[in-house]
Design a protein around this motif. Sequence first.
Motif, PDB file in Angstrom:
ATOM      1  N   TRP A  69       0.837  -1.251   0.031  1.00  0.00           N
ATOM      2  CA  TRP A  69      -0.030   0.058   0.158  1.00  0.00           C
ATOM      3  C   TRP A  69       0.679   1.405  -0.326  1.00  0.00           C
ATOM      4  O   TRP A  69       0.539   2.131  -0.804  1.00  0.00           O
ATOM      5  N   ARG A  72       2.551   1.974  -3.121  1.00  0.00           N
ATOM      6  CA  ARG A  72       1.598   2.403  -4.373  1.00  0.00           C
ATOM      7  C   ARG A  72       0.968   3.739  -4.183  1.00  0.00           C
ATOM      8  O   ARG A  72       0.713   4.423  -4.973  1.00  0.00           O
TER       9      ARG A  72
ATOM     10  N   MET C  31      -6.651   3.692 -11.622  1.00  0.00           N
ATOM     11  CA  MET C  31      -6.682   4.307 -10.386  1.00  0.00           C
ATOM     12  C   MET C  31      -7.382   3.471  -9.443  1.00  0.00           C
ATOM     13  O   MET C  31      -6.995   3.177  -8.186  1.00  0.00           O
ATOM     14  N   ARG C  33      -7.358   0.090  -9.392  1.00  0.00           N
ATOM     15  CA  ARG C  33      -6.498  -0.828  -8.969  1.00  0.00           C
ATOM     16  C   ARG C  33      -5.489  -0.419  -8.221  1.00  0.00           C
ATOM     17  O   ARG C  33      -5.210  -0.897  -7.261  1.00  0.00           O
ATOM     18  N   GLU C  34      -4.986   0.869  -8.219  1.00  0.00           N
ATOM     19  CA  GLU C  34      -4.261   1.316  -7.417  1.00  0.00           C
ATOM     20  C   GLU C  34      -4.709   1.535  -6.053  1.00  0.00           C
ATOM     21  O   GLU C  34      -4.411   1.172  -5.068  1.00  0.00           O
ATOM     22  N   PHE C  35      -5.994   2.119  -5.931  1.00  0.00           N
ATOM     23  CA  PHE C  35      -6.866   2.310  -4.720  1.00  0.00           C
ATOM     24  C   PHE C  35      -6.932   0.887  -4.000  1.00  0.00           C
ATOM     25  O   PHE C  35      -7.420   0.992  -2.701  1.00  0.00           O
ATOM     26  N   SER C  37      -5.175  -1.158  -3.094  1.00  0.00           N
ATOM     27  CA  SER C  37      -4.142  -1.406  -2.119  1.00  0.00           C
ATOM     28  C   SER C  37      -4.627  -0.814  -0.659  1.00  0.00           C
ATOM     29  O   SER C  37      -4.329  -1.322   0.334  1.00  0.00           O
ATOM     30  N   LEU C  38      -5.160   0.665  -1.009  1.00  0.00           N
ATOM     31  CA  LEU C  38      -5.738   1.188   0.346  1.00  0.00           C
ATOM     32  C   LEU C  38      -6.712   0.189   1.178  1.00  0.00           C
ATOM     33  O   LEU C  38      -6.514   0.181   2.342  1.00  0.00           O
ATOM     34  N   ILE C  40      -7.322  -2.711   1.090  1.00  0.00           N
ATOM     35  CA  ILE C  40      -6.605  -3.941   1.547  1.00  0.00           C
ATOM     36  C   ILE C  40      -6.040  -3.621   2.864  1.00  0.00           C
ATOM     37  O   ILE C  40      -6.165  -4.479   3.986  1.00  0.00           O
ATOM     38  N   ALA C  41      -5.235  -2.573   2.864  1.00  0.00           N
ATOM     39  CA  ALA C  41      -4.566  -2.098   4.312  1.00  0.00           C
ATOM     40  C   ALA C  41      -5.619  -1.777   5.242  1.00  0.00           C
ATOM     41  O   ALA C  41      -5.307  -1.959   6.536  1.00  0.00           O
ATOM     42  N   PHE C  43      -8.571  -3.046   5.626  1.00  0.00           N
ATOM     43  CA  PHE C  43      -9.014  -4.289   6.095  1.00  0.00           C
ATOM     44  C   PHE C  43      -8.111  -5.080   7.162  1.00  0.00           C
ATOM     45  O   PHE C  43      -8.437  -5.502   8.171  1.00  0.00           O
ATOM     46  N   VAL C  80     -14.512  -3.970   0.449  1.00  0.00           N
ATOM     47  CA  VAL C  80     -13.170  -4.429   0.489  1.00  0.00           C
ATOM     48  C   VAL C  80     -13.057  -5.653  -0.302  1.00  0.00           C
ATOM     49  O   VAL C  80     -11.829  -5.798  -1.101  1.00  0.00           O
ATOM     50  N   ALA C  84     -10.260  -6.363  -3.236  1.00  0.00           N
ATOM     51  CA  ALA C  84      -9.417  -7.421  -3.104  1.00  0.00           C
ATOM     52  C   ALA C  84      -9.447  -8.312  -4.233  1.00  0.00           C
ATOM     53  O   ALA C  84      -8.335  -8.673  -4.712  1.00  0.00           O
ATOM     54  N   HIS C  87      -7.996  -6.535  -7.120  1.00  0.00           N
ATOM     55  CA  HIS C  87      -6.329  -6.478  -6.953  1.00  0.00           C
ATOM     56  C   HIS C  87      -5.630  -7.891  -7.421  1.00  0.00           C
ATOM     57  O   HIS C  87      -4.807  -7.971  -8.077  1.00  0.00           O
TER      58      HIS C  87
END
Lengths: 111, 247, 137
Positions: A69, A72, C31, C33-35, C37-38, C40-41, C43, C80, C84, C87
């Motif tokens: 995270w 990215r 975008m 796809r990039e978000f 990661s947020l 997932i973090a 969760f 989420v 996920a 991702h």
Amino acid sequence: MTMEKTTEPIWWGLFSAGGVVAAFLVPIHIILVGFALPLGWISDSGALYRIWWVKLYLFILIVLPLYHWGHRHYFTLNHMGLKPISKLLAVLCYGGAIFGTVVTVWVLLKI
Amino acid sequence: MAEPTITLNVTRYRPGQDQAPTTQAYAVPYKEDWVVLDALNHIKDQMDGTLSYRWSCRMGVCGSCGMMVNGTPKLTCAAFLRDYYPHEIRVEPLANFPIIRDLVIDMSDFLEKLKSVKPWIIRKEEKPVVQGEYLQTPAQLEAFHQFTQCINCMLCYAACPVYGLEPKFLGPAAIALGYRYNMDSRDQGKEQRAIIGNHDGIWDCTFVGECSVVCPKDVDPAAAIQRSKVDMTKNWFQSILMPWGQR
Amino acid sequence: MSVTRPEKSKLYYRKMPATWWLQKQSYFLFMLREFSSLFIALFLLVYLVEIYQLTKGPDAYAAFIHKLSSPGWIFFHLVVLLFALYHSFTWFQSSAVVLPVRLGEHLVPRQTVTALHIVAWAVISLVVLILFLTLKG
């Protein structure tokens, strides 16, 4: 190819490892934590989290995607117009991941 | 019987006269086998000789006629009018490059970046002619062949949002060509292409992937960049963990 | 051969808007796809807080699980999960590009590599589920 000048490979390496962990492991954990337990499909006392190798697994599961995270998000925020505060973003994103690592270790040792 | 026409909305910009680009509409004859370049040539020959644009081979090998067609970077010699008819077609200069005049862009940034990756075979010692030619197996050729197909058309730079946001980024084609030479078994110049591993080299790329989508020659620069990241990360960790085992 | 350079002062520079990622479907999906990661973090932070409840005793743990049964939290986890999965799928597609797989003389097609990743993901998920059911108290 000499690369002493840049530390990018560390962050990209962690980003990649985190991406792999997140891709393969996170969905099933979302199903367990977000649906199976709260909706009563499965019951759990939490005792399994005290097993040492389960803690190791949790460390990898939680910490590596944090670096995924951080790396990215740093680029994403830069590319959404926040480039002027690039250095602050680096501190928040990579620092956030490092802080999360410390907190995770602390929690896992405490339970 | 009126001939069918199609309207092209073309960017005009006269340096020193115009403050900003404007759009001029041209109604050109619609012919089923015409491409956008044919329409531009018709405009210049028959309607408005002041229009400026680059083109050459008109068959997709020279890389000169890249422009934005309805917002997508395309070789205008490969964009058929029939794929847009009867709608209007917007023709603009290639994105992410400064405009010199009308549809002509300044490509000096790309040319400097291309030169900086030293896109030629570098030998530690030249092999004398009497020793004969270099030999390569089919597998050795396959390792870099697709990356030799680049025609320097710069569509990938126009498609890459990172290049648009960060002008220092080395960019897809330059990195792919550096990779092409690094992967060539005849080459011994990897250390001299260190610029690829610098901060504005591969590490600026966030794998949007649009460069490979628009490439007219299937070079797949995105693949070259990501594989370079893997290579360099492996080398970096090796040099840190096993410094005695230097290549 | 002398080179004529364009007069730099007369060049027109087009600025890229901060909303560039809303202008094309492919950029927008990038975008998302990039978000992912947020989300997932986020969760994983929720999961960490849940595990932390064990330091306060088994009742606290059970109470937290109960808290997650509210419609708000269920909706959160649904969002989420979608991110996920997006991702995972895009990661498997990217892996096929980054790591070409050779079987003898032939290159394994990218869709096959992606499909194999998906199969591996299903198997790994099943293993995790079985381990959880076996080890839980």
